[in-house]
Design a protein around this motif. Structure first.
Motif, PDB file in Angstrom:
ATOM      1  N   MET A   1     -41.340  27.825  20.531  1.00  7.39           N
ATOM      2  CA  MET A   1     -41.666  29.181  20.089  1.00  7.39           C
ATOM      3  C   MET A   1     -43.146  29.463  20.350  1.00  7.39           C
ATOM      4  N   PRO A   2     -43.509  30.574  21.004  1.00  4.23           N
ATOM      5  CA  PRO A   2     -44.921  30.877  21.240  1.00  4.23           C
ATOM      6  C   PRO A   2     -45.587  31.329  19.953  1.00  4.23           C
ATOM      7  N   PRO A   3     -46.922  31.244  19.876  1.00  5.38           N
ATOM      8  CA  PRO A   3     -47.617  31.736  18.695  1.00  5.38           C
ATOM      9  C   PRO A   3     -47.309  33.203  18.451  1.00  5.38           C
ATOM     10  N   SER A   4     -47.222  33.591  17.179  1.00  5.54           N
ATOM     11  CA  SER A   4     -46.890  34.968  16.815  1.00  5.54           C
ATOM     12  C   SER A   4     -48.124  35.668  16.288  1.00  5.54           C
ATOM     13  N   ASP A   5     -48.232  36.981  16.533  1.00  3.81           N
ATOM     14  CA  ASP A   5     -49.345  37.743  15.976  1.00  3.81           C
ATOM     15  C   ASP A   5     -48.965  38.362  14.639  1.00  3.81           C
ATOM     16  N   ARG A   6     -47.830  37.968  14.086  1.00  5.00           N
ATOM     17  CA  ARG A   6     -47.409  38.513  12.794  1.00  5.00           C
ATOM     18  C   ARG A   6     -47.044  37.391  11.817  1.00  5.00           C
ATOM     19  N   LEU A   7     -47.503  36.205  12.093  1.00  6.16           N
ATOM     20  CA  LEU A   7     -47.057  35.044  11.334  1.00  6.16           C
ATOM     21  C   LEU A   7     -48.245  34.355  10.675  1.00  6.16           C
ATOM     22  N   LEU A   8     -48.102  34.069   9.387  1.00  8.53           N
ATOM     23  CA  LEU A   8     -49.093  33.287   8.652  1.00  8.53           C
ATOM     24  C   LEU A   8     -48.610  31.849   8.576  1.00  8.53           C
ATOM     25  N   SER A   9     -49.446  30.920   9.005  1.00  6.84           N
ATOM     26  CA  SER A   9     -49.129  29.501   8.920  1.00  6.84           C
ATOM     27  C   SER A   9     -49.880  28.886   7.744  1.00  6.84           C
ATOM     28  N   VAL A  10     -49.155  28.198   6.892  1.00  6.55           N
ATOM     29  CA  VAL A  10     -49.760  27.470   5.776  1.00  6.55           C
ATOM     30  C   VAL A  10     -49.754  25.994   6.154  1.00  6.55           C
ATOM     31  N   VAL A  11     -50.934  25.410   6.244  1.00  6.38           N
ATOM     32  CA  VAL A  11     -51.083  24.021   6.663  1.00  6.38           C
ATOM     33  C   VAL A  11     -51.421  23.171   5.443  1.00  6.38           C
ATOM     34  N   GLU A  40     -44.767  30.382   8.095  1.00  8.74           N
ATOM     35  CA  GLU A  40     -44.259  29.027   8.254  1.00  8.74           C
ATOM     36  C   GLU A  40     -45.139  28.125   7.385  1.00  8.74           C
ATOM     37  N   ILE A  41     -44.569  27.036   6.919  1.00 11.70           N
ATOM     38  CA  ILE A  41     -45.323  26.043   6.158  1.00 11.70           C
ATOM     39  C   ILE A  41     -45.256  24.739   6.931  1.00 11.70           C
ATOM     40  N   VAL A  42     -46.416  24.255   7.339  1.00 14.38           N
ATOM     41  CA  VAL A  42     -46.510  23.021   8.121  1.00 14.38           C
ATOM     42  C   VAL A  42     -47.109  21.949   7.222  1.00 14.38           C
ATOM     43  N   VAL A  43     -46.272  21.029   6.771  1.00 14.81           N
ATOM     44  CA  VAL A  43     -46.746  19.900   5.973  1.00 14.81           C
ATOM     45  C   VAL A  43     -47.044  18.750   6.926  1.00 14.81           C
ATOM     46  N   VAL A  44     -48.254  18.223   6.852  1.00 16.84           N
ATOM     47  CA  VAL A  44     -48.641  17.097   7.701  1.00 16.84           C
ATOM     48  C   VAL A  44     -48.592  15.832   6.855  1.00 16.84           C
ATOM     49  N   ASP A  45     -47.650  14.968   7.177  1.00 16.71           N
ATOM     50  CA  ASP A  45     -47.510  13.703   6.449  1.00 16.71           C
ATOM     51  C   ASP A  45     -48.567  12.725   6.954  1.00 16.71           C
ATOM     52  N   ASP A  46     -49.548  12.442   6.109  1.00 15.90           N
ATOM     53  CA  ASP A  46     -50.697  11.635   6.503  1.00 15.90           C
ATOM     54  C   ASP A  46     -50.456  10.152   6.201  1.00 15.90           C
ATOM     55  N   GLY A  76     -56.359  10.036   7.363  1.00 17.96           N
ATOM     56  CA  GLY A  76     -57.553  10.749   6.924  1.00 17.96           C
ATOM     57  C   GLY A  76     -57.249  12.221   6.716  1.00 17.96           C
ATOM     58  N   PHE A  77     -57.822  12.797   5.667  1.00 23.95           N
ATOM     59  CA  PHE A  77     -57.590  14.193   5.314  1.00 23.95           C
ATOM     60  C   PHE A  77     -57.952  15.123   6.470  1.00 23.95           C
ATOM     61  N   GLY A  78     -59.114  14.880   7.078  1.00 27.85           N
ATOM     62  CA  GLY A  78     -59.527  15.721   8.200  1.00 27.85           C
ATOM     63  C   GLY A  78     -58.615  15.577   9.392  1.00 27.85           C
ATOM     64  N   ASN A  79     -58.184  14.352   9.678  1.00 30.43           N
ATOM     65  CA  ASN A  79     -57.269  14.133  10.795  1.00 30.43           C
ATOM     66  C   ASN A  79     -55.930  14.815  10.544  1.00 30.43           C
ATOM     67  N   ALA A  80     -55.485  14.809   9.285  1.00 25.86           N
ATOM     68  CA  ALA A  80     -54.222  15.480   8.953  1.00 25.86           C
ATOM     69  C   ALA A  80     -54.338  16.990   9.165  1.00 25.86           C
ATOM     70  N   ILE A  81     -55.451  17.575   8.725  1.00 26.98           N
ATOM     71  CA  ILE A  81     -55.646  19.009   8.936  1.00 26.98           C
ATOM     72  C   ILE A  81     -55.732  19.322  10.423  1.00 26.98           C
ATOM     73  N   ASN A  82     -56.452  18.493  11.156  1.00 24.77           N
ATOM     74  CA  ASN A  82     -56.569  18.703  12.592  1.00 24.77           C
ATOM     75  C   ASN A  82     -55.203  18.665  13.267  1.00 24.77           C
ATOM     76  N   THR A  83     -54.343  17.750  12.819  1.00 22.37           N
ATOM     77  CA  THR A  83     -52.979  17.693  13.336  1.00 22.37           C
ATOM     78  C   THR A  83     -52.234  18.993  13.044  1.00 22.37           C
ATOM     79  N   GLY A  84     -52.371  19.492  11.823  1.00 23.46           N
ATOM     80  CA  GLY A  84     -51.727  20.753  11.476  1.00 23.46           C
ATOM     81  C   GLY A  84     -52.256  21.921  12.284  1.00 23.46           C
ATOM     82  N   LEU A  85     -53.557  21.905  12.585  1.00 26.50           N
ATOM     83  CA  LEU A  85     -54.149  22.993  13.366  1.00 26.50           C
ATOM     84  C   LEU A  85     -53.779  22.906  14.837  1.00 26.50           C
TER      85      LEU A  85
END
Length: 259
Positions: A1-11, A40-46, A76-85
């Motif tokens: 799915m391509p990025p949407s201009d109407r979608l909020l992602s929660v990381v 969408e909600i993206v949970v990153v399992d760290d 690592g918390f930062g690595n997990a966020i980076n993965t989500g981003l």
């Protein structure tokens, strides 16, 4: 799915949050649905060693907009966020803690601010209209000192830079790359680089509630030098790139409230 201009992602970065994660994602999904926000909600399992991923998978059977991705970087918390981003699909990304400490209603407020034209929406827990419940006193004292120092160094009238709970347009996320932080110092790297690089921002009161189960993953003794490095990095960039900085996005809303 391509990025949407109407979608909020929660990381949501999550390490051993089996007790909290199902309630966290469900409450967010319910609140955003009630507000008619596509999400969408993206949970990153760290690298969890409990049933965090299984709980997310179970919640996804009710809410298909929830997904779990593994952090394939080092723990690592930062690595997990980076993965989500790297994984999110929306027009904006809101970083939320897994322990239900952040109020889903504030995510709606952030999204509304981005719809007014701001690149970033930041919260503060320490102003009129905000609520803080059961913040541990030693961490509170350290938090207030650290944020005061950062505000003075950067000339900001904003007193909660270190809080991870913030929302960024995709343009701002792309504009602060590459992300250097592997741990909790990412909480200051993202907003400071966004501010220094000229992205527009506003501040709203937010609510915070201490976790009900388990212990915070932040280890204060381990973070001092990491925070200092990122603060000095952003400060050096602020001093050296003043004449090259982008002009902030023009908004149709009132000027950002930064205090």
């Amino acid at each position: 799915m391509p990025p949407s201009d109407r979608l909020l992602s929660v990381v949501i970065p999550a390490y051993n949050e089996r007790e909290h994660i199902a309630a966290t994602v469900t409450q967010i999904a319910e609140r955003l649905t009630a507000a008619s926000i596509a999400f969408e909600i993206v949970v990153v399992d760290d690298h969890s060693n409990d049933a965090t991923a299984a709980e997310v998978t179970r919640a996804a059977t009710v809410w298909p907009s929830i997904r779990c991705v593994p952090n394939l970087r080092a723990p690592g918390f930062g690595n997990a966020i980076n993965t989500g981003l790297d994984a999110y699909l929306g027009d904006a990304a809101c970083i939320v803690m897994a322990d239900a400490s952040d109020d889903p209603a504030d995510i709606v407020t952030y999204w509304d601010k981005l719809q007014q034209g701001y690149d970033c929406a930041f919260g503060t827990r320490f102003t009129r209209g905000a609520t803080v419940v059961d913040y541990p006193l030693p961490k509170l004292a350290l938090n207030r000192v650290a944020n005061t120092v950062v505000a003075l160094l950067f000339g900001l009238r904003y007193n909660d830079v270190t809080n991870a709970f913030k929302c960024y347009r995709r343009e701002a996320i792309d504009g602060v790359r590459p992300i250097l932080s592997h741990h909790f110092n990412i909480t200051v790297e993202l907003p400071l680089k966004a501010i220094v690089r000229g992205y527009s921002w506003t501040v709203v009161p937010t609510n915070w509630y201490n976790r009900r189960y388990g212990a915070s993953k932040l280890k204060i003794k381990e973070m001092g030098s990491r925070y200092l490095f990122i603060v000095l990095y952003a400060l050096l960039e602020k001093w050296l790139t003043r004449e090259y900085r982008r002009s902030p996005r023009t908004t149709t809303a009132p000027p950002p409230r930064v205090g």
